[in-house]
Write a protein that holds these residues in place. Structure first.
Motif, PDB file in Angstrom:
ATOM      1  N   PHE A 196      11.909   0.050   4.221  1.00  0.00           N
ATOM      2  CA  PHE A 196      12.616  -1.231   4.078  1.00  0.00           C
ATOM      3  C   PHE A 196      13.685  -1.079   2.995  1.00  0.00           C
ATOM      4  N   PRO A 197      14.825  -0.484   3.330  1.00  0.00           N
ATOM      5  CA  PRO A 197      15.874  -0.260   2.326  1.00  0.00           C
ATOM      6  C   PRO A 197      16.486  -1.575   1.856  1.00  0.00           C
ATOM      7  N   ASP A 198      17.114  -1.535   0.699  1.00  0.00           N
ATOM      8  CA  ASP A 198      17.741  -2.740   0.149  1.00  0.00           C
ATOM      9  C   ASP A 198      18.824  -3.291   1.079  1.00  0.00           C
ATOM     10  N   SER A 199      19.385  -2.422   1.879  1.00  0.00           N
ATOM     11  CA  SER A 199      20.442  -2.870   2.794  1.00  0.00           C
ATOM     12  C   SER A 199      19.892  -3.734   3.935  1.00  0.00           C
ATOM     13  N   ASP A 200      18.584  -3.675   4.157  1.00  0.00           N
ATOM     14  CA  ASP A 200      17.943  -4.471   5.205  1.00  0.00           C
ATOM     15  C   ASP A 200      17.619  -5.846   4.618  1.00  0.00           C
ATOM     16  N   THR A 201      18.314  -6.860   5.089  1.00  0.00           N
ATOM     17  CA  THR A 201      18.128  -8.204   4.547  1.00  0.00           C
ATOM     18  C   THR A 201      17.317  -9.111   5.483  1.00  0.00           C
ATOM     19  N   SER A 202      16.608  -8.512   6.422  1.00  0.00           N
ATOM     20  CA  SER A 202      15.773  -9.300   7.328  1.00  0.00           C
ATOM     21  C   SER A 202      14.624  -9.934   6.546  1.00  0.00           C
ATOM     22  N   ALA A 230       9.438  -8.032  -2.026  1.00  0.00           N
ATOM     23  CA  ALA A 230       8.715  -8.830  -3.016  1.00  0.00           C
ATOM     24  C   ALA A 230       7.457  -8.108  -3.469  1.00  0.00           C
ATOM     25  N   MET A 231       6.748  -7.479  -2.518  1.00  0.00           N
ATOM     26  CA  MET A 231       5.529  -6.745  -2.860  1.00  0.00           C
ATOM     27  C   MET A 231       5.844  -5.448  -3.605  1.00  0.00           C
ATOM     28  N   ILE A 232       6.895  -4.760  -3.150  1.00  0.00           N
ATOM     29  CA  ILE A 232       7.272  -3.493  -3.794  1.00  0.00           C
ATOM     30  C   ILE A 232       7.690  -3.734  -5.239  1.00  0.00           C
ATOM     31  N   TYR A 233       8.543  -4.739  -5.468  1.00  0.00           N
ATOM     32  CA  TYR A 233       9.017  -5.021  -6.824  1.00  0.00           C
ATOM     33  C   TYR A 233       7.885  -5.543  -7.700  1.00  0.00           C
ATOM     34  N   LEU A 234       6.929  -6.225  -7.105  1.00  0.00           N
ATOM     35  CA  LEU A 234       5.760  -6.674  -7.861  1.00  0.00           C
ATOM     36  C   LEU A 234       4.989  -5.481  -8.404  1.00  0.00           C
ATOM     37  N   VAL A 262       0.791  -1.234   0.000  1.00  0.00           N
ATOM     38  CA  VAL A 262       0.000   0.000   0.000  1.00  0.00           C
ATOM     39  C   VAL A 262       0.823   1.284   0.000  1.00  0.00           C
ATOM     40  N   LEU A 263       2.051   1.253   0.501  1.00  0.00           N
ATOM     41  CA  LEU A 263       2.832   2.491   0.555  1.00  0.00           C
ATOM     42  C   LEU A 263       3.348   2.854  -0.836  1.00  0.00           C
ATOM     43  N   PRO A 264       3.514   4.150  -1.123  1.00  0.00           N
ATOM     44  CA  PRO A 264       4.209   4.535  -2.357  1.00  0.00           C
ATOM     45  C   PRO A 264       5.573   3.848  -2.411  1.00  0.00           C
ATOM     46  N   VAL A 265       6.000   3.471  -3.597  1.00  0.00           N
ATOM     47  CA  VAL A 265       7.214   2.664  -3.743  1.00  0.00           C
ATOM     48  C   VAL A 265       8.411   3.308  -3.047  1.00  0.00           C
ATOM     49  N   LYS A 266       8.604   4.604  -3.233  1.00  0.00           N
ATOM     50  CA  LYS A 266       9.756   5.271  -2.610  1.00  0.00           C
ATOM     51  C   LYS A 266       9.661   5.223  -1.097  1.00  0.00           C
ATOM     52  N   GLN A 267       8.453   5.428  -0.577  1.00  0.00           N
ATOM     53  CA  GLN A 267       8.266   5.386   0.873  1.00  0.00           C
ATOM     54  C   GLN A 267       8.493   3.975   1.409  1.00  0.00           C
TER      55      GLN A 267
END
Length: 461
Positions: free
Chosen positions: A275-281, A289-293, A265-270
């Motif tokens: 959840f930055p790419d550096s966060d691998t949790s 997965a949802m953002i890239y979808l 639901v959040l805008p992609v940038k937000q």
């Protein structure tokens, strides 16, 4: 996770809640105008149901209220009546704003408190009482305007409206305080900490204090944040479960649901800031997965979900997400095994059955129509008012060249969508070709009988 048009029951609930809000704010909120929909997600609904069931049982509620997730950024929740009983609506905004399962449980305990105290029915009484001075002021004001005192008439009407708003707000403030007290008792009865609710109200109080100069306390329909915190102090201190913590499993489920929702639901940038790419949790990769979808960057979405499946090979929702990614890539044949896996792990979940049927029908292979229909029928047994399920059922019957049943399914879809004229048209077509006296023939007649007076009302409106 999918955005759905609300069912007929939910639409009535949203309209009713919107009407009350309109009375207090002079304008319908965006969600009451159709900008907000139900977010249907089995993983989220399963979590919410697990929170609500013990609270409802402690409150003596039977059946347990249904809990729905609404796609709206506001930090809000409310309880109301529907055709099938009580409902609790959780906004996506508050689910993303809260910090822990215990905080969300506190919010739900408060809404359960409203239901337990009978506030849903008494709210109409309070509103009717508040309407009286407003209507009287309108009569007097219009009279003054007719007599030539235009400004005085407008002033009288404004005073009456302000008084009515204040009276209704005072009525609801009492109800809110009562719901808080019941919530604390429900948490005690279910051996859960009240600290989550306490911390949530404290955050409300902090936010309120920062913008207090903008708030007309007479018109606010909740007790002040600090008053709520103060009122709960003694009950919190006395609770033997004050220090009870969320279990690691519960916290993990909550964080995964939050991440999935944020990615959806959040805008992609937000979303990528949270959840930055550096966060691998694990939660972060689920959000990715949802953002890239949505971007869409389907290869990155696929890589994220594949990693999660490797780590948790028995998680039905990861397979559901991968099926959704394959379907977005227009590869329904690859989506089917993943959806089948999710259904095998959660066979009673209607939305997973619907997703599998949707993938099967997307192949446009007539051999897939019968298995798809079997899944749709299983979904309808659990949830018979989902519009999209009936739409897909009509598609399955069309693929099987069964026109009468396609028409009957279409009638069901329109009936649940609230268009009684179209429901009657398709039910009449179906009834003319179905075997007389059969259950489906009788069902078509039931739709016609129920829709006819409502269709007349719609035409009259």
């Amino acid at each position: 996770m999918s955005l759905k048009t609300p069912s007929s029951a939910a639409r009535k609930l949203l309209f009713a809640a919107g009407f009350v809000t309109a009375f207090l704010t002079y304008a319908l909120p965006a969600w009451a105008q159709g900008d907000m929909g139900l977010l249907r997600d089995t993983e989220t609904e399963e979590m919410l149901r697990s929170y609500e069931t013990p609270l409802a049982r402690a409150a003596g509620l039977n059946p347990v209220p249904k809990v729905w997730l609404l796609g709206d950024p506001d930090i809000n929740a409310f309880a109301t009546y529907g055709d099938g009983g009580e409902n609790i609506f959780i906004f996506s905004g508050i689910l993303l704003w809260l910090h822990s399962p215990n905080e969300l449980i506190g919010v739900m305990a408060h809404e359960t408190g409203h239901i337990s105290a009978g506030h849903l029915s008494r709210g109409n009484v309070g509103m009717q009482k508040a309407m009286i001075p407003m209507l009287l002021s309108m009569v007097i004001g219009v009279g003054a305007m007719i007599a030539g005192a235009g400004e005085a008439g407008m002033a009288i009407m404004g005073i009456g409206q302000a008084y009515a708003m204040g009276q209704f707000a005072a009525f609801t403030r009492v109800q809110e305080s009562t719901a808080d007290q019941i919530a604390a008792k429900l948490l005690l009865a279910t051996h859960q900490s009240p600290m989550g609710m306490y911390h949530t109200f404290q955050r409300f109080a902090d936010d309120e204090a920062m913008s207090a100069y903008k708030v007309d306390k007479f018109a606010v329909d909740h007790p002040s944040g600090q008053d709520r915190v103060f009122d709960l102090n003694d009950m919190v201190d006395a609770s033997p479960y004050r220090e009870v913590q969320d279990s690691p499993e519960s916290l993990h489920t909550f964080q995964m649901v939050q991440a999935k929702l944020a990615g959806f639901v959040l805008p992609v940038k937000q979303g990528l800031v949270r959840f930055p790419d550096s966060d691998t949790s694990e939660p972060s990769r689920y959000a990715h997965a949802m953002i890239y979808l949505r971007q869409p960057n389907l290869q990155k979405a696929l890589a994220a979900i594949n990693g999660l499946i490797t780590e948790e090979p028995n998680n039905p929702y990861f397979y559901e997400a991968r099926g959704q990614i394959y379907l977005s890539m227009a590869r329904p044949l690859q989506a089917i095994p993943d959806y089948q896996k999710s259904v095998s792990l959660r066979p009673q979940a209607p939305q997973l059955r619907l997703a599998l049927a949707t993938a099967q029908l997307a192949t446009e292979d007539a051999n897939m129509a019968q298995p798809a229909l079997a899944n749709l029928k299983a979904a309808i047994l659990v949830e018979d008012d989902d519009i999209f399920t009936w739409y897909e059922t009509a598609q399955a019957y069309s693929l099987l060249k069964n026109e009468p049943m396609a028409n009957l399914s279409t009638a069901e879809a329109w009936y649940n969508a609230g268009d009684m004229r179209k429901a009657m048209i398709f039910a009449t077509r179906a009834r003319g070709k179905l075997a007389q006296g059969s259950p489906d023939w009788q069902r078509a007649g039931d739709i016609i009988g129920a829709a006819a007076p409502l269709a007349a009302q719609q035409r009259g409106g």
